[in-house]
Design a protein around this motif. Structure first.
Motif, PDB file in Angstrom:
ATOM      1  N   CYS A 325     -12.168  34.178  56.402  1.00 29.35           N
ATOM      2  CA  CYS A 325     -11.898  34.367  54.973  1.00 29.35           C
ATOM      3  C   CYS A 325     -12.899  35.367  54.419  1.00 29.35           C
ATOM      4  N   CYS A 328     -15.343  33.594  51.520  1.00 30.81           N
ATOM      5  CA  CYS A 328     -16.404  32.622  51.807  1.00 30.81           C
ATOM      6  C   CYS A 328     -16.839  32.614  53.268  1.00 30.81           C
ATOM      7  N   GLN A 330     -15.464  31.560  55.876  1.00 25.31           N
ATOM      8  CA  GLN A 330     -15.054  30.412  56.684  1.00 25.31           C
ATOM      9  C   GLN A 330     -14.071  30.890  57.758  1.00 25.31           C
ATOM     10  N   PHE A 332     -11.100  30.374  60.864  1.00 23.47           N
ATOM     11  CA  PHE A 332      -9.926  29.559  61.181  1.00 23.47           C
ATOM     12  C   PHE A 332      -9.331  30.039  62.502  1.00 23.47           C
ATOM     13  N   ALA A 337      -3.466  28.432  58.737  1.00 25.84           N
ATOM     14  CA  ALA A 337      -4.562  27.668  58.146  1.00 25.84           C
ATOM     15  C   ALA A 337      -5.392  28.531  57.202  1.00 25.84           C
ATOM     16  N   LEU A 338      -5.573  29.810  57.538  1.00 24.05           N
ATOM     17  CA  LEU A 338      -6.324  30.714  56.663  1.00 24.05           C
ATOM     18  C   LEU A 338      -5.578  30.942  55.350  1.00 24.05           C
ATOM     19  N   ARG A 339      -4.282  31.162  55.422  1.00 28.21           N
ATOM     20  CA  ARG A 339      -3.510  31.390  54.186  1.00 28.21           C
ATOM     21  C   ARG A 339      -3.538  30.154  53.292  1.00 28.21           C
ATOM     22  N   LYS A 340      -3.436  28.976  53.893  1.00 29.05           N
ATOM     23  CA  LYS A 340      -3.517  27.746  53.105  1.00 29.05           C
ATOM     24  C   LYS A 340      -4.876  27.634  52.432  1.00 29.05           C
ATOM     25  N   HIS A 341      -5.919  28.072  53.122  1.00 29.35           N
ATOM     26  CA  HIS A 341      -7.264  28.060  52.545  1.00 29.35           C
ATOM     27  C   HIS A 341      -7.386  29.091  51.417  1.00 29.35           C
ATOM     28  N   MET A 342      -6.737  30.246  51.564  1.00 31.77           N
ATOM     29  CA  MET A 342      -6.810  31.291  50.537  1.00 31.77           C
ATOM     30  C   MET A 342      -6.221  30.825  49.206  1.00 31.77           C
ATOM     31  N   GLU A 344      -6.819  28.127  47.834  1.00 33.96           N
ATOM     32  CA  GLU A 344      -7.895  27.493  47.077  1.00 33.96           C
ATOM     33  C   GLU A 344      -8.688  28.512  46.263  1.00 33.96           C
ATOM     34  N   HIS A 345      -8.697  29.765  46.702  1.00 34.50           N
ATOM     35  CA  HIS A 345      -9.403  30.826  45.968  1.00 34.50           C
ATOM     36  C   HIS A 345      -8.508  31.462  44.890  1.00 34.50           C
TER      37      HIS A 345
END
Length: 554
Positions: A325, A328, A330, A332, A337-342, A344-345
């Protein structure tokens, strides 16, 4: 996107150069039909305001006007026509009042109505020509015989009417002259006022259009790679070809013309995704590493406006493994999983129950259904099994009860029985490249799931399932179940040809090869043949114990 209606070309969306809004627009210097009349908006600007618009011979996107501004322009044109008509009327009236030897119009004298008696409605006999009315005649109410007509003081009534007409004419002339005098005073006051130059209103650009322009400018002016995804597969935005290796995706994308991206991004409803593994300027040979450097380069060197906002499009640096990412740092293992985390931003769709973030409203709605206490079930009519969606029930009925294929290939008319078969079909028939190499060894797999299981089993040594009777651990629960047969003595896997039984399924599979495969391994002493070398070696151990085994090694 541009189009053509029966009245002329239309651009939707387009940037209106009169109000700065992103709306459905028309061309300023094109002739349009409105209520049977021809209108050219640039000519109307000249007629109404004496304003010559610039860049009318440039790109179509630079000479657009929205429907709201067209309505205001039409109102201004109609108001101008109204003022001109009133001025013309005023000038004609001025000439009429102050002109020489102008005879004022006199209204026709009103006719004197004769009153008839209600008993007789016939017309009175016509009087002879020499019968002239006495000027001193006064109606005394006495009956005059056959001529039964009463005229009330005709001489004085005519004089009064003439006087009234003259008085109205004089009063009208005085009012008109007074209006002209006041109008002249107002005009003289306006001439004394110094006309201030019009201050150009700062154009407010719509946020969506600004994001669209920034994204198009970035793709057309640099070597970044726009892409689309489905879970962890990468798609070319121009031709929809699928890739699993980001390097091959970038290499393929360079074969397309980036100027086509502006039409593609308007049709895509999802937030654009950009790979910034390589940025470098397309307009000159300058090497650029970051978006901030690229922004300054475009603004200072090429004079192009570029104000990127992190929420306008999603930025990644794609790699085959260990995706990071950029916000941050982080890491993956796969892109989904990275897109799902993005989210959050930058996700603007937020669940009010658990606070989960999503990019799209439809995904938030699907997530919110998981919080409902009563889940809607879709039972199968044949076996009664419940499913969470109609699609899942349809797949179940097609595969289990109807024995029909239900997985359609997106590139041909083939329909497969399972997702796995379709996956294989895309690789073998359509040549899709799906290879995931292990970064720790030389093995490679055709799915991320297989690669993930290989890493956990072979390299990470994740064995969560432990035998209660010994210290052995296993990666899968099925392997633990097979192992337990060694403690209980169960031999549940039996050969249907010869009746031999085995405690593990793998043992039975190896045995089954002896019934259908060619027996290549033959004993040189007794002539016994076997399908596998291990069986030959076991035969030698049992039957020929005194001989050297190396002689029989094949």
């Amino acid at each position: 996107m541009s189009g053509t209606s029966r009245k002329g070309p239309v651009f939707d969306p387009g940037l209106c150069r009169c109000c700065g809004a992103l709306k459905k627009c028309r061309l300023l210097n094109h002739e349009y039909d409105w209520q049977g009349k021809k209108e050219v908006y640039s000519d109307m600007f000249v007629d109404c305001f004496g304003l010559m618009l610039s860049h009318l011979d440039g790109s179509e996107l630079e000479r657009l006007i929205c429907a709201t501004c067209v309505l205001r322009l039409r109102d201004a044109s109609a108001f101008r026509g109204q003022v001109l008509r009133c001025e013309e009327t005023l000038l004609q009236a001025s000439i009429h009042v102050h002109g020489e030897n102008v005879t004022p119009e006199v209204k026709q004298e009103p006719e004197v109505k004769l009153e008839e008696r209600p008993e007789e409605v016939s017309e009175p006999p016509e009087a002879p020509e020499d019968d002239v009315m006495d000027p001193d005649y006064v109606d005394d109410g006495v009956d005059n015989g056959d001529l039964d007509v009463t005229v009330a003081k005709p001489k004085k009534s005519l004089k009064k009417e003439k006087k009234k007409v003259k008085r109205r004419e004089k009063r009208g002339k005085r009012e008109l002259v007074e209006k002209m005098r006041k109008t002249g005073e107002r005009l003289r006051k306006l001439e004394k006022i110094e006309i201030q130059p019009a201050v150009e209103k700062k154009r407010v650009v719509d946020a969506d259009y600004k994001a669209y322009k920034d994204c198009v400018t970035l793709v057309e002016s640099s070597f970044v790679c726009p892409f689309d995804t489905s879970f962890s597969d990468y798609f070319c935005v121009y031709c929809r070809q699928v890739f699993t290796d980001p390097d091959k995706l970038r290499e393929h994308t360079l074969t397309h013309d980036p100027s086509a991206y502006k039409d593609i991004v308007t049709a895509v409803k999802k937030l654009p995704q950009i790979d910034v593994h390589r940025i470098d300027c397309r307009l000159c040979p300058v090497k650029i590493d970051t978006l901030d450097m690229f922004k300054d380069h475009l603004n200072n060197v090429h004079g192009m406006t570029f104000y990127p906002n992190p929420s306008d499009f999603l930025i990644y640096k794609l790699t085959l493994t260990n995706l990071t990412c950029l916000e941050c740092n982080q890491t993956f293992g796969f892109f989904h999983a990275l897109r799902k985390h993005m989210a959050e931003h930058f996700g603007t769709c937020i669940c009010d129950v658990c606070g989960a973030h999503y990019f799209e409203e439809r995904m938030l709605i699907l997530h919110q259904k998981t919080h409902q206490r009563i889940d809607e079930n879709f039972p199968c009519k044949d076996c009664g099994k419940n499913f969470k969606s109609k699609h899942s029930r349809y797949l179940h009925e097609a595969r289990t009860h109807k024995k029909e294929p239900a997985y359609q290939c997106v590139k041909c008319d083939a329909v497969l029985f399972s997702y796995t078969l379709r996956y294989r079909h895309m690789i073998e028939v359509h040549g899709e490249e799906r290879l995931f190499p292990c970064e720790h060894c030389d093995r490679a797999y055709d799915s991320r799931k297989s690669l993930r299981e290989h890493n956990r089993r072979s390299h990470l040594k994740i064995f969560k399932h432990q035998c209660d009777l010994c210290d052995k651990r296993f990666y899968l629960p099925s392997r633990l179940k097979e192992h337990m047969a060694t403690h209980t003595g169960e031999r549940n896997y039996r050969c249907e040809y010869c009746g031999k039984s085995y405690p593990r399924l793998r043992g039975l599979k190896v045995h089954m090869q002896s019934h259908g495969a060619e027996k290549k391994f033959r004993c040189t002493l007794c002539g016994a043949a076997f399908t596998q070398n291990v069986n030959l070696r076991n035969h030698v151990k049992r039957q020929h114990q005194s001989l050297d085994l190396d002689e029989f090694h094949d």
